[in-house]
Every structure is written in C-alpha cells, then in structure tokens.
Design a protein around this motif. Structure first.
Motif, PDB file in Angstrom:
ATOM      1  N   TRP A  68      37.560  47.158  57.141  1.00 48.17           N
ATOM      2  CA  TRP A  68      36.675  46.042  57.478  1.00 48.17           C
ATOM      3  C   TRP A  68      37.048  45.554  58.870  1.00 48.17           C
ATOM      4  CZ3 TRP A  68      37.795  40.340  56.179  1.00 48.17           C
ATOM      5  CH2 TRP A  68      36.718  39.527  56.572  1.00 48.17           C
ATOM      6  N   GLU A  69      36.068  45.510  59.780  1.00 45.17           N
ATOM      7  CA  GLU A  69      36.357  45.069  61.144  1.00 45.17           C
ATOM      8  C   GLU A  69      35.238  44.176  61.653  1.00 45.17           C
ATOM      9  OE1 GLU A  69      37.745  46.712  65.551  1.00 45.17           O
ATOM     10  OE2 GLU A  69      37.055  48.139  64.027  1.00 45.17           O
ATOM     11  N   THR A  70      35.627  42.998  62.125  1.00 46.16           N
ATOM     12  CA  THR A  70      34.667  42.024  62.633  1.00 46.16           C
ATOM     13  C   THR A  70      34.734  41.964  64.155  1.00 46.16           C
ATOM     14  OG1 THR A  70      36.197  40.138  62.601  1.00 46.16           O
ATOM     15  CG2 THR A  70      35.078  40.683  60.538  1.00 46.16           C
ATOM     16  N   ARG A  71      33.682  41.427  64.744  1.00 44.78           N
ATOM     17  CA  ARG A  71      33.665  41.280  66.202  1.00 44.78           C
ATOM     18  C   ARG A  71      34.503  40.071  66.623  1.00 44.78           C
ATOM     19  NH1 ARG A  71      27.389  40.316  66.505  1.00 44.78           N
ATOM     20  NH2 ARG A  71      27.521  40.459  64.236  1.00 44.78           N
ATOM     21  N   ARG A  72      34.832  40.010  67.906  1.00 42.52           N
ATOM     22  CA  ARG A  72      35.659  38.926  68.416  1.00 42.52           C
ATOM     23  C   ARG A  72      34.925  37.595  68.291  1.00 42.52           C
ATOM     24  NH1 ARG A  72      40.134  38.963  71.115  1.00 42.52           N
ATOM     25  NH2 ARG A  72      39.974  41.211  71.492  1.00 42.52           N
ATOM     26  N   LYS A  73      35.633  36.585  67.768  1.00 43.43           N
ATOM     27  CA  LYS A  73      35.043  35.268  67.595  1.00 43.43           C
ATOM     28  C   LYS A  73      34.856  34.588  68.947  1.00 43.43           C
ATOM     29  CE  LYS A  73      34.522  33.455  64.101  1.00 43.43           C
ATOM     30  NZ  LYS A  73      33.351  33.398  63.184  1.00 43.43           N
ATOM     31  N   ARG A  74      33.646  34.108  69.184  1.00 39.80           N
ATOM     32  CA  ARG A  74      33.351  33.385  70.429  1.00 39.80           C
ATOM     33  C   ARG A  74      32.967  31.935  70.123  1.00 39.80           C
ATOM     34  NH1 ARG A  74      33.547  37.181  74.249  1.00 39.80           N
ATOM     35  NH2 ARG A  74      33.110  39.349  73.650  1.00 39.80           N
ATOM     36  N   MET A  75      33.433  31.493  68.961  1.00 38.06           N
ATOM     37  CA  MET A  75      33.211  30.111  68.532  1.00 38.06           C
ATOM     38  C   MET A  75      34.369  29.723  67.632  1.00 38.06           C
ATOM     39  SD  MET A  75      30.196  30.776  65.694  1.00 38.06           S
ATOM     40  CE  MET A  75      29.243  31.733  66.879  1.00 38.06           C
ATOM     41  N   PRO A  76      34.565  28.433  67.368  1.00 37.78           N
ATOM     42  CA  PRO A  76      35.660  28.026  66.479  1.00 37.78           C
ATOM     43  C   PRO A  76      35.506  28.646  65.091  1.00 37.78           C
ATOM     44  CG  PRO A  76      34.775  26.150  67.677  1.00 37.78           C
ATOM     45  CD  PRO A  76      33.843  27.284  67.936  1.00 37.78           C
ATOM     46  N   GLY A  77      36.643  28.809  64.419  1.00 41.63           N
ATOM     47  CA  GLY A  77      36.610  29.333  63.064  1.00 41.63           C
ATOM     48  C   GLY A  77      37.266  30.694  62.945  1.00 41.63           C
ATOM     49  N   HIS A  78      37.125  31.317  61.763  1.00 40.04           N
ATOM     50  CA  HIS A  78      37.721  32.614  61.504  1.00 40.04           C
ATOM     51  C   HIS A  78      36.838  33.365  60.514  1.00 40.04           C
ATOM     52  CE1 HIS A  78      39.188  30.157  58.139  1.00 40.04           C
ATOM     53  NE2 HIS A  78      39.219  31.287  57.448  1.00 40.04           N
ATOM     54  N   ASP A  79      37.075  34.655  60.370  1.00 33.41           N
ATOM     55  CA  ASP A  79      36.302  35.474  59.447  1.00 33.41           C
ATOM     56  C   ASP A  79      36.971  35.517  58.077  1.00 33.41           C
ATOM     57  OD1 ASP A  79      34.089  36.345  61.061  1.00 33.41           O
ATOM     58  OD2 ASP A  79      35.500  37.560  62.189  1.00 33.41           O
ATOM     59  N   TRP A  80      36.147  35.725  57.044  1.00 31.03           N
ATOM     60  CA  TRP A  80      36.673  35.804  55.682  1.00 31.03           C
ATOM     61  C   TRP A  80      35.674  36.519  54.788  1.00 31.03           C
ATOM     62  CZ3 TRP A  80      33.837  32.686  52.142  1.00 31.03           C
ATOM     63  CH2 TRP A  80      33.014  31.712  52.723  1.00 31.03           C
ATOM     64  N   CYS A  81      36.171  36.986  53.661  1.00 29.87           N
ATOM     65  CA  CYS A  81      35.307  37.653  52.695  1.00 29.87           C
ATOM     66  C   CYS A  81      35.732  37.267  51.286  1.00 29.87           C
ATOM     67  CB  CYS A  81      35.330  39.168  52.875  1.00 29.87           C
ATOM     68  SG  CYS A  81      36.869  39.964  52.388  1.00 29.87           S
TER      69      CYS A  81
END
Length: 318
Positions: A68-81
């Motif tokens: 699983w790979e997400t793009r770079r965050k350009r806003m506050p926060g983080h990725d999750w599933c």
C-alpha cells in the motif's frame, strides 16, 4: 481519544508469528477504507504471499510496488486505512513489513482496534479498482460512522526501521485479552507499507452453534493453539490447526484419515489433546470434531461424539 498502551516493539523474530494472520485475505480479511491508494492499493497489505519486487515494472502512476503506497501529503493530516479481520479474536502481535520500500516507506505508524457488534461497518461502499485514486466524499462520510479515530490503541505512534531491502519486518507485541474485529492502520504522514500481519487466536461465539453439527474444536480460528511439542524443525504444529489446506505431495501421502473416539471418557469435557507420531514425519492438518462443553454435557452417551481427522499432506519419513 483512547489511551495508548504499554506494548512495545520487538527487535527479534517473536513466537507469535506462528499464530494465524487474522487479517489475511486468505481467511476473509477485507479492506473497508483507505484515505489514498494513489501508487498502490491497500488490498496489497493483506495478501497471503510475501511481497515481491519487479525492478523494471511501472504503472501509469509510477513505480509498481507490492504493498500500500500513498502520495505525499500536501495538507495537514496523515493517511490511514481500516481492515475488517477475517478471523475475530485476541491479537498477540503485529508485523508491519516494509520490504522493498527502501526510500518511500512510511516513517511512523500507529495501530488501533475495535470490537464492532453485528453489522457495524458493513455499510461501507465497495472499493473496486483503487490504484490512482483517493477516498471519495461518500466513503469519508461512511467511515466517519465507525468513529475509528476513537478506537483503542494497540500500538502507539512508533518509528519504523527499514531493515534489509527484502526483509523489512517491524514486530510489535500486544498484551491485550479483548476480542477484536477491526483494525485501523495509521501511517505518518504518508508512504508505503508492504504487508500488515495481525497475529492472534480466534474466538468463536459457541452459543450460536448448531447442537446437531460437530465442530472442529481444535481449530486455531476458534481458539485452539499448540502449547507444547517435541520437535518443530520443518514447521510449527500450529500450522496443523490452521484454516488452509496443506500443499499436495505424494498421492497416498495426501490422504485424509478419520477415526472415531474409542473410549467413553472422551464423551466427557476435554480441554487438551496430544497427537503422537511414530517415530517421526509430517502431518498436514489435524481436525478434532466434537461439541462445545455446554452442548456436550446435554447429549446422550450411547455413541462416541469425538471424531479425529488427520491429513498427512507430506512424504512419510518412516
């Protein structure tokens, strides 16, 4: 927000990896939601096989990665599933595997868990093909109903260590006796994870079983576990009580053998069973079919109610 626990990261390969992976797609694990699947979908996290690396393979979105790979965050926060466990039960440990993600793995993670009753979480939209996409407003609204941000922490925010390119295991011990049904994996702030293994022991609601149908009482998915053995050189005994079928080898060596119980004592409640092989060799699967204690005590004693089923599945070493 739930309190973070005292469980910690393990430096060495732990014993709990001999238990069943309760999140694996092979036992019914399912990805319910992911904030972003741009480079590679979250479904790769729960594949039953080991992560692979294809040096010269690319997709229209970038390098092909088995995880699983997400793009770079350009806003506050983080990725999750959010993952629905295929086998519900007690979690003993996690393996967050970042193999082959040498430069773009998620720097930090945390893991939360919940026990959802009934059909909670069943109304999530179907995910379909996800590569190159992010969560839709409809999906964000649906996952908000789960209130996963308030789930209990089994692993607090922790930095991941890359290890070797083809072996990036990060193990986390869990000291919880609760029954869990869902997992939330947080990555900070973004990046890649190859596999998430959720090792533990299944728990079943025996009161909902049919009293006329014998069940596999030793199955690891229902709470069975090996507590002792004389030798496990070629494979841990817990694999005998796993849900998957063993690989097929010799013709006669892959037969199933069924035995009825021979003594009346086995019609009383039993808690442990011992399998003896003489003098050595292999056994693919062991099934002990009978009835839970609450049902067993109410049944007539005229006929044996315990049945053993042994599938060799390996070449005999006699």
């Amino acid at each position: 927000m739930a309190d973070a626990p005292r469980e910690g990261k393990l430096a060495r390969c732990p014993n709990f990896i001999q238990l069943i992976d309760m999140a694996s797609e092979s036992v019914g694990g399912k990805i319910l939601f992911a904030t972003d699947d741009f480079f590679a979908p979250a479904e790769n996290l729960i594949k039953s096989d080991s992560p692979r690396f294809k040096e010269h393979e690319y997709t229209e979105f970038g390098k092909w990665m088995d995880g699983w790979e997400t793009r770079r965050k350009r806003m506050p926060g983080h990725d999750w599933c959010v993952i629905k466990l295929g086998i519900q039960g007690v979690i003993r440990g996690f393996d967050v595997d970042i193999s082959h993600f040498t430069g773009d793995y998620a720097p930090r993670i945390s893991i939360q868990a919940a026990h959802l009753e009934g059909d909670e979480g069943a109304q999530m939209p179907q995910r379909g093909e996800r590569t190159g996409t992010a969560a839709t407003p409809q999906e964000l609204a649906a996952v908000a109903e789960l209130k996963s941000n308030d789930w209990d922490y089994l692993v607090p925010m922790t930095e991941l260590e890359p290890g070797k390119p083809a072996s990036g295991h990060n193990y986390f011990l869990v000291n919880s006796h609760q029954r869990w049904t869902h997992i939330r994996l947080n990555i900070f702030p973004d990046g890649g994870i190859a596999r998430l293994r959720v090792y533990g022991i299944g728990q079943r609601d025996w009161t909902a079983t049919d009293p006329k149908e014998p069940l596999d009482l030793v199955a690891i998915a229902f709470g069975g576990a090996c507590v002792g053995f004389s030798n496990a050189h070629f494979g841990h005994p817990n694999k005998m009580i796993g849900p998957l079928r063993p690989p097929l080898f010799q013709l006669s060596a892959s037969e199933s053998h069924t035995f009825d119980s021979l003594t009346l004592e086995l019609q009383d409640v039993i808690t442990h069973a011992r399998l003896t092989i003489s003098p050595d060799g292999g056994v693919g699967r062991l099934r002990l079919r009978g009835f839970p204690s609450s049902i067993c005590l109410l049944r007539p004693r005229e006929q044996p109610i315990m049945r053993f089923s042994v599938k060799t599945g390996f070449r005999s070493n006699l």
